[in-house]
Design a protein around this motif. Structure first.
Motif, short mmCIF file in Angstrom:
data_model
loop_
_atom_site.label_atom_id
_atom_site.label_comp_id
_atom_site.label_asym_id
_atom_site.label_seq_id
_atom_site.Cartn_x
_atom_site.Cartn_y
_atom_site.Cartn_z
N GLY A 310 -1.79 24.99 73.94
CA GLY A 310 -0.51 24.66 73.31
C GLY A 310 0.37 25.89 73.21
N MET A 311 1.31 25.87 72.28
CA MET A 311 2.19 27.02 72.07
C MET A 311 1.35 28.21 71.65
N TYR A 312 1.65 29.38 72.18
CA TYR A 312 0.89 30.58 71.86
C TYR A 312 1.00 30.92 70.37
N SER A 313 2.13 30.58 69.77
CA SER A 313 2.32 30.84 68.34
C SER A 313 1.49 29.90 67.47
N GLY A 314 1.00 28.80 68.07
CA GLY A 314 0.25 27.82 67.32
C GLY A 314 1.12 26.71 66.76
N GLN A 315 2.43 26.83 66.87
CA GLN A 315 3.34 25.79 66.41
C GLN A 315 3.38 24.63 67.40
N GLN A 316 4.03 23.56 67.00
CA GLN A 316 4.23 22.42 67.87
C GLN A 316 5.65 22.50 68.42
N VAL A 317 5.80 22.50 69.73
CA VAL A 317 7.12 22.69 70.33
C VAL A 317 8.08 21.59 69.91
N GLN A 318 7.57 20.37 69.66
CA GLN A 318 8.43 19.26 69.27
C GLN A 318 9.01 19.43 67.87
N ASP A 319 8.46 20.37 67.12
CA ASP A 319 8.94 20.61 65.75
C ASP A 319 9.99 21.71 65.68
N ILE A 320 10.34 22.30 66.83
CA ILE A 320 11.24 23.44 66.85
C ILE A 320 12.46 23.15 67.74
N PRO A 321 13.67 23.36 67.26
CA PRO A 321 14.84 23.23 68.14
C PRO A 321 14.70 24.19 69.33
N ILE A 322 15.08 23.73 70.50
CA ILE A 322 14.90 24.52 71.71
C ILE A 322 15.51 25.91 71.58
N GLU A 323 16.69 25.99 70.99
CA GLU A 323 17.36 27.29 70.89
C GLU A 323 16.66 28.24 69.94
N GLU A 324 15.72 27.74 69.14
CA GLU A 324 15.00 28.60 68.18
C GLU A 324 13.59 28.95 68.64
N ILE A 325 13.19 28.48 69.80
CA ILE A 325 11.84 28.78 70.29
C ILE A 325 11.76 30.25 70.70
N SER A 326 10.79 30.95 70.14
CA SER A 326 10.66 32.38 70.44
C SER A 326 10.03 32.58 71.81
N SER A 327 10.14 33.79 72.32
CA SER A 327 9.62 34.09 73.65
C SER A 327 8.23 34.72 73.60
N ASN A 328 7.43 34.34 72.57
CA ASN A 328 6.05 34.82 72.51
C ASN A 328 5.30 34.36 73.75
N ARG A 329 4.57 35.27 74.39
CA ARG A 329 3.95 34.94 75.66
C ARG A 329 2.45 35.17 75.60
N ARG A 330 1.71 34.16 76.05
CA ARG A 330 0.26 34.24 76.08
C ARG A 330 -0.20 35.20 77.19
N ASN A 331 0.55 35.24 78.28
CA ASN A 331 0.20 36.07 79.44
C ASN A 331 1.38 36.98 79.80
N PRO A 332 1.62 38.03 79.02
CA PRO A 332 2.82 38.86 79.22
C PRO A 332 2.85 39.59 80.56
N VAL A 333 1.70 40.03 81.05
CA VAL A 333 1.68 40.74 82.34
C VAL A 333 2.05 39.78 83.47
N LEU A 334 1.43 38.60 83.45
CA LEU A 334 1.74 37.59 84.46
C LEU A 334 3.22 37.21 84.39
N ALA A 335 3.74 37.04 83.18
CA ALA A 335 5.15 36.67 83.01
C ALA A 335 6.07 37.76 83.56
N ASP A 336 5.73 39.02 83.33
CA ASP A 336 6.56 40.11 83.81
C ASP A 336 6.60 40.15 85.34
N VAL A 337 5.47 39.88 85.98
CA VAL A 337 5.45 39.86 87.45
C VAL A 337 6.33 38.73 87.96
#
Length: 489
Positions: A310-337
């Motif tokens: 699920g969300m890396y933060s542990g929250q439920q994405v359906q409970d958060i407005p899209i514009e307020e979703i943080s950019s916490n990343r489970r795989n930061p190295v992969l994301a950077d590539v």
């Protein structure tokens, strides 16, 4: 100082602000595990609160000596928790009764263990239950506590034994620049001493990670039933992305080609939205789930992409407005590539882009807005076709017209199970329990027709997923199941 609360409804408002909570009518001194497992689970997750002096039904019973209870709670935590979690004790007074809130904050040094009775156990939250962490969950907790991620871990493979031709060609194609071998180190694909990281493994031409898999299926109609086409792929993440896009293009009615006169035709899906969806699921999925894979399911009216975690933060994405979703990343190295390859942006705007690209299509209507759903075990993205013509059949989508679209088409047997689990609230039910309540016979048929579809959809889950054959194993309604049930009622 004890704060006076005038109405018990104010306690309910206080509870509503908790990420999770448990009630304890009293402190069970002789059974410290009965409440410390919740402390462990809250610290290992998103935090939460235990309310002492409140029974399981939320009725305030009060504590006789709140100060003594607080002292004993502190002693129990100090004696039996390792490491010590960050907690606060907040006294409240409700209708003349003393209630003590033990607030457990999110832990930074996971896993947090309960130690006692010859045991050393870390607990996690599953629904309203605190249960022992599975082996996969322990891996995630250890990585979190050591401030490391799966994609950054070193493998036992030397870089000289593996090639990166596909990565080099993709880099040249998408950036216009020549690939340089020094990027392997600067991008985090290899370590200083020449070993591949897990990110390096995911981009290697001969990627050996078994969990890097993609299952594609084109279903006939609006539900899972007869498959018109399917394919399975394993290996390099760029290969999986390419195959996902090729399968989607071949399995949709108009693809995203141009007409001979140069005018763009009317596609049923935006290519960029589909690409962004696939990129998000390959980057942000949980690679510690060894038996996990990304699923691309295409129906007559929608594309559904599902990935483990699920969300890396542990929250439920359906409970958060899209514009307020943080950019916490489970795989930061992969994301950077992938950002270096111009497949994504670093500011976490992927979900918004999926919506914007879909909204720009001819024929778009508000009810076709993409859906994003998550549970602790999976993330789902649904993109709806702007070209689909409703035939009026009695399908899962039709059933949800008055209340919004479902995450997936869901059959009546699924709904029976979800409603049943909702009725029992925080309790869990075994297969035998469910069959008795639904007045059904034949466990094999029940599992095939009722249980397995709901499990596969992520709507219900096993209390102990690492022990699927445990006698009397119980199931509970997931957050995804609760959300879906609300939309279909």
């Amino acid at each position: 100082m004890v704060e006076e609360i005038q109405k018990s409804t104010e306690l309910q408002a206080l509870i509503a602000e908790c990420t999770a909570y448990d009630f304890k009518v009293m402190l069970e001194e002789g059974k410290p595990k009965s409440w410390l497992k919740s402390v462990s689970a809250f610290a290992n997750g998103l935090g939460g609160s235990l309310f002492f002096g409140v029974d399981n039904d939320g009725n305030v019973k009060g504590l006789i000596d709140i100060q003594t209870v607080g002292e004993k709670i502190s002693k129990g935590i100090n004696d039996r928790m390792d490491p010590l979690p960050d907690v606060e004790m907040i006294p409240w007074r409700v209708d003349g009764q003393d209630v003590l809130e033990l607030k457990v904050n999110i832990g930074s040094y996971t896993p947090y263990y309960y130690v006692g009775d010859g045991q050393r156990l870390a607990f996690v939250r599953k629904g309203s239950q605190s249960v022992p962490a599975t082996a996969e969950e322990m891996v995630r907790l250890v990585l979190k506590g050591s401030n490391r991620t799966f994609d950054s871990l070193r493998t036992d493979k030397r870089k000289e034994d593996h090639s990166f031709v596909m990565l080099a060609n993709t880099f040249k194609e998408r950036t216009g620049q020549d690939w340089d071998k020094k990027y392997l180190l600067s991008f985090g694909l290899v370590t200083d001493d020449g070993y591949l990281t897990n990110t390096g493994a995911l981009f290697a031409d001969d990627c050996w990670l078994s969990q890097s898999r993609l299952y594609c299926t084109r279903w006939e109609g609006l539900e899972k039933g007869d498959a018109l086409n399917d394919a399975e792929f394993t290996g390099n993440v760029l290969l999986l992305l390419r195959e996902a896009m090729a399968f989607a293009k071949a399995s949709t009615r108009r693809g995203w080609e141009k007409l001979p006169n140069g005018r763009k035709n009317k596609p049923e899906y935006a290519e960029r939205a589909v690409l962004e969806t696939c990129v998000n699921h390959f980057i942000h999925r949980d690679y510690t789930v060894m038996g996990g894979e990304v699923h691309l399911d295409i129906y007559d009216d929608r594309i559904v992409v599902t990935s483990p975690g699920g969300m890396y933060s542990g929250q439920q994405v359906q409970d958060i407005p899209i514009e307020e979703i943080s950019s916490n990343r489970r795989n930061p190295v992969l994301a950077d590539v992938m950002a270096q390859l111009d497949y994504m942006e670093k500011r976490g705007s992927g979900l918004k882009r999926i919506c914007n690209e879909t909204m720009a299509l001819d024929g778009y209507r508000d009810e076709l807005k993409p859906l994003f759903k998550s549970s602790p075990s999976q993330f789902i993205t649904v993109i709806y076709s702007v070209d689909y013509k409703d035939t009026g059949k009695d399908t899962g989508k039709d059933a949800g017209k008055d209340t919004g679209k479902d995450v997936m088409a869901i059959s009546k047997p699924d709904i029976y199970v979800l409603k049943l689990l909702k009725e029992v609230g925080s309790k869990t039910l075994t297969v035998k329990d469910m069959m008795e309540k639904l007045d059904l016979k034949g466990p094999d048929n029940f599992r095939k027709k009722y249980l397995n579809p709901a499990i596969k959809g992520g709507y219900i889950a096993l209390l102990y997923p690492d022990k699927p054959r445990k006698k009397g194993q119980a199931y509970y309604l997931t957050e995804l199941g609760k959300a879906l049930l609300e939309r279909t009622q």
